[in-house]
Design an enzyme around this catalytic site. Structure first.
Site, PDB file in Angstrom:
ATOM      1  N   LYS A   1       0.835  -1.211   0.000  1.00 59.89           N
ATOM      2  CA  LYS A   1       0.000   0.000   0.000  1.00 59.89           C
ATOM      3  C   LYS A   1       0.869   1.261   0.000  1.00 59.89           C
ATOM      4  O   LYS A   1       0.477   2.281  -0.578  1.00 59.89           O
ATOM      5  CB  LYS A   1      -0.933   0.008   1.214  1.00 59.89           C
ATOM      6  CG  LYS A   1      -2.000  -1.075   1.220  1.00 59.89           C
ATOM      7  CD  LYS A   1      -2.840  -1.077  -0.051  1.00 59.89           C
ATOM      8  CE  LYS A   1      -2.392  -2.127  -1.048  1.00 59.89           C
ATOM      9  NZ  LYS A   1      -3.149  -2.093  -2.324  1.00 59.89           N
TER      10      LYS A   1
ATOM     11  N   THR B   1     -12.834  -0.226 -13.641  1.00 63.22           N
ATOM     12  CA  THR B   1     -13.596   0.491 -12.611  1.00 63.22           C
ATOM     13  C   THR B   1     -14.731  -0.371 -12.072  1.00 63.22           C
ATOM     14  O   THR B   1     -14.994  -0.381 -10.860  1.00 63.22           O
ATOM     15  CB  THR B   1     -14.161   1.808 -13.177  1.00 63.22           C
ATOM     16  OG1 THR B   1     -13.092   2.576 -13.737  1.00 63.22           O
ATOM     17  CG2 THR B   1     -14.833   2.622 -12.080  1.00 63.22           C
TER      18      THR B   1
ATOM     19  N   TYR C   1      -3.373  -4.337 -16.803  1.00 62.50           N
ATOM     20  CA  TYR C   1      -3.908  -3.421 -17.818  1.00 62.50           C
ATOM     21  C   TYR C   1      -2.928  -2.273 -18.069  1.00 62.50           C
ATOM     22  O   TYR C   1      -2.656  -1.909 -19.220  1.00 62.50           O
ATOM     23  CB  TYR C   1      -5.262  -2.867 -17.377  1.00 62.50           C
ATOM     24  CG  TYR C   1      -5.639  -1.592 -18.099  1.00 62.50           C
ATOM     25  CD1 TYR C   1      -6.020  -1.614 -19.440  1.00 62.50           C
ATOM     26  CD2 TYR C   1      -5.576  -0.358 -17.445  1.00 62.50           C
ATOM     27  CE1 TYR C   1      -6.340  -0.447 -20.112  1.00 62.50           C
ATOM     28  CE2 TYR C   1      -5.897   0.813 -18.107  1.00 62.50           C
ATOM     29  CZ  TYR C   1      -6.277   0.765 -19.441  1.00 62.50           C
ATOM     30  OH  TYR C   1      -6.580   1.932 -20.103  1.00 62.50           O
TER      31      TYR C   1
ATOM     32  N   ARG D   1       5.284  13.018 -14.828  1.00 66.13           N
ATOM     33  CA  ARG D   1       4.851  13.013 -16.238  1.00 66.13           C
ATOM     34  C   ARG D   1       3.918  14.179 -16.543  1.00 66.13           C
ATOM     35  O   ARG D   1       3.405  14.294 -17.649  1.00 66.13           O
ATOM     36  CB  ARG D   1       4.152  11.694 -16.550  1.00 66.13           C
ATOM     37  CG  ARG D   1       5.063  10.475 -16.468  1.00 66.13           C
ATOM     38  CD  ARG D   1       4.254   9.190 -16.402  1.00 66.13           C
ATOM     39  NE  ARG D   1       3.419   9.026 -17.569  1.00 66.13           N
ATOM     40  CZ  ARG D   1       2.273   8.334 -17.577  1.00 66.13           C
ATOM     41  NH1 ARG D   1       1.834   7.781 -16.465  1.00 66.13           N
ATOM     42  NH2 ARG D   1       1.575   8.218 -18.681  1.00 66.13           N
TER      43      ARG D   1
ATOM     44  N   HIS E   1      -8.081   7.628  -1.838  1.00 64.55           N
ATOM     45  CA  HIS E   1      -7.963   6.167  -1.866  1.00 64.55           C
ATOM     46  C   HIS E   1      -6.578   5.718  -1.407  1.00 64.55           C
ATOM     47  O   HIS E   1      -6.450   4.822  -0.562  1.00 64.55           O
ATOM     48  CB  HIS E   1      -8.242   5.667  -3.284  1.00 64.55           C
ATOM     49  CG  HIS E   1      -8.125   4.182  -3.436  1.00 64.55           C
ATOM     50  ND1 HIS E   1      -8.995   3.299  -2.845  1.00 64.55           N
ATOM     51  CD2 HIS E   1      -7.227   3.414  -4.108  1.00 64.55           C
ATOM     52  CE1 HIS E   1      -8.651   2.062  -3.144  1.00 64.55           C
ATOM     53  NE2 HIS E   1      -7.578   2.102  -3.908  1.00 64.55           N
TER      54      HIS E   1
ATOM     55  N   HIS F   1      -8.450   9.701  -6.214  1.00 66.56           N
ATOM     56  CA  HIS F   1      -7.150   9.030  -6.302  1.00 66.56           C
ATOM     57  C   HIS F   1      -6.347   9.211  -5.009  1.00 66.56           C
ATOM     58  O   HIS F   1      -5.844   8.238  -4.432  1.00 66.56           O
ATOM     59  CB  HIS F   1      -6.367   9.592  -7.493  1.00 66.56           C
ATOM     60  CG  HIS F   1      -4.996   9.019  -7.642  1.00 66.56           C
ATOM     61  ND1 HIS F   1      -4.736   7.876  -8.363  1.00 66.56           N
ATOM     62  CD2 HIS F   1      -3.798   9.427  -7.143  1.00 66.56           C
ATOM     63  CE1 HIS F   1      -3.446   7.605  -8.308  1.00 66.56           C
ATOM     64  NE2 HIS F   1      -2.849   8.528  -7.575  1.00 66.56           N
TER      65      HIS F   1
ATOM     66  N   GLN G   1      -5.029  13.403 -13.627  1.00 64.49           N
ATOM     67  CA  GLN G   1      -5.271  12.104 -13.004  1.00 64.49           C
ATOM     68  C   GLN G   1      -5.140  12.148 -11.478  1.00 64.49           C
ATOM     69  O   GLN G   1      -5.489  11.189 -10.795  1.00 64.49           O
ATOM     70  CB  GLN G   1      -4.304  11.059 -13.575  1.00 64.49           C
ATOM     71  CG  GLN G   1      -4.562  10.755 -15.048  1.00 64.49           C
ATOM     72  CD  GLN G   1      -3.578   9.747 -15.610  1.00 64.49           C
ATOM     73  OE1 GLN G   1      -2.453  10.091 -15.962  1.00 64.49           O
ATOM     74  NE2 GLN G   1      -3.996   8.504 -15.704  1.00 64.49           N
TER      75      GLN G   1
ATOM     76  N   GLN H   1     -13.405  -2.749  -9.573  1.00 66.23           N
ATOM     77  CA  GLN H   1     -13.181  -2.095  -8.283  1.00 66.23           C
ATOM     78  C   GLN H   1     -14.494  -1.932  -7.516  1.00 66.23           C
ATOM     79  O   GLN H   1     -14.555  -2.153  -6.302  1.00 66.23           O
ATOM     80  CB  GLN H   1     -12.514  -0.737  -8.502  1.00 66.23           C
ATOM     81  CG  GLN H   1     -11.075  -0.847  -8.996  1.00 66.23           C
ATOM     82  CD  GLN H   1     -10.489   0.494  -9.386  1.00 66.23           C
ATOM     83  OE1 GLN H   1     -11.112   1.263 -10.113  1.00 66.23           O
ATOM     84  NE2 GLN H   1      -9.291   0.784  -8.907  1.00 66.23           N
TER      85      GLN H   1
END
Length: 263
Positions: A112, A197, A176, A125, A138, A135, A130, A200
């Site tokens: 984690k 998704t 993926y 990047r 989580h 994000h 994103q 999840q």
């Protein structure tokens, strides 16, 4: 607040990163500072880094790590049958499988923390779009939550259900990512992304359902009720957040395309 820090460790032999709140706290503070502020300052006058090779290695490593973890937990839970699946409790001190439980738990907690690199790569990047609330929430919750669970509940037990499903989902997800880095056409295909998704969301529904089952249909189970209620709450929160993400990114664009064709 301080009284919680004085509560004795649930496990007298704390695993890696769980012996003190400071390591995970410092890691997460540094993470948040970098991804929300310092990283963007660092990248302000720089071009996005080309991390294709790094990401391929990272994603492949995550596939193997999560796949191995899933395989081991699945083997011991379903093949060997070391736990009662109606009520998975942490092994007591001195149990012959206690050290195995600690090792698997430490492997999950460490993973984690490793997952935080996802966001670091986004910053390097310049893929800032994103870096969403979902994000970051989580990643922070899964890292600190895993530590807190270890600190106040101990290793293994009901936590195995979370680790089992989460590692399976992450194996698929990072596979993926690896394929999309090798084959750009896959990245452009929304079919893959949508079902990642959905996978999840299925994970959170299953964990929520399992917590409800243990709480209300296993009355003699020793798993703390507070832990089960927290599991239910976070399951509901993640279902809401990921469901909102799914609707916004996949259902609405699809409906818009259908309406455009009909008009």
């Amino acid at each position: 607040m301080l009284r919680y820090l004085r509560i004795p460790q649930a496990d007298p032999n704390p695993i890696l990163l769980a012996g003190s709140p400071w390591p995970i706290t410092l890691i997460l503070v540094a993470y948040l500072l970098f991804v929300l502020k310092l990283g963007k300052i660092f990248m302000r006058n720089r071009k996005p880094y080309d991390l294709k090779t790094v990401l391929k290695v990272y994603n492949l490593f995550q596939v193997m790590y999560n796949g191995l973890y899933f395989g081991m937990v699945f083997y011991y839970l379903f093949i060997v049958g070391i736990c009662n699946l109606h009520c998975i409790e942490s092994f007591p001190e001195g149990h012959e499988r206690k050290q195995l439980e600690r090792v698997l738990h430490a492997a999950y907690l460490l993973n984690k923390v490793l997952d935080l690199m996802d966001t670091v790569f986004f910053v390097l990047r310049k893929s800032y779009k994103q870096i969403t609330f979902l994000h970051i929430y989580h990643h922070v919750f899964m890292s600190f939550g895993s530590y807190a669970l270890t600190r106040y509940y101990g290793t293994g037990g009901h936590f195995n259900a979370v680790g089992l499903l989460n590692s399976l989902v992450h194996t698929v997800m990072y596979f993926y990512y690896f394929l999309s880095s090798e084959y750009p056409g896959i990245r452009a295909n929304i079919w893959w992304k949508k079902y990642i998704t959905l996978t999840q969301l299925c994970q959170f529904f299953m964990l929520l359902s399992y917590a409800i089952y243990v709480r209300f249909f296993s009355p003699n189970c020793g798993v703390p009720r507070g832990l089960l209620y927290l599991n239910m709450l976070q399951g509901a929160v993640f279902i809401y957040l990921f469901g909102k993400f799914y609707i916004h990114n996949y259902l609405r664009p699809a409906n818009a395309q259908i309406n455009a064709k009909q008009s």
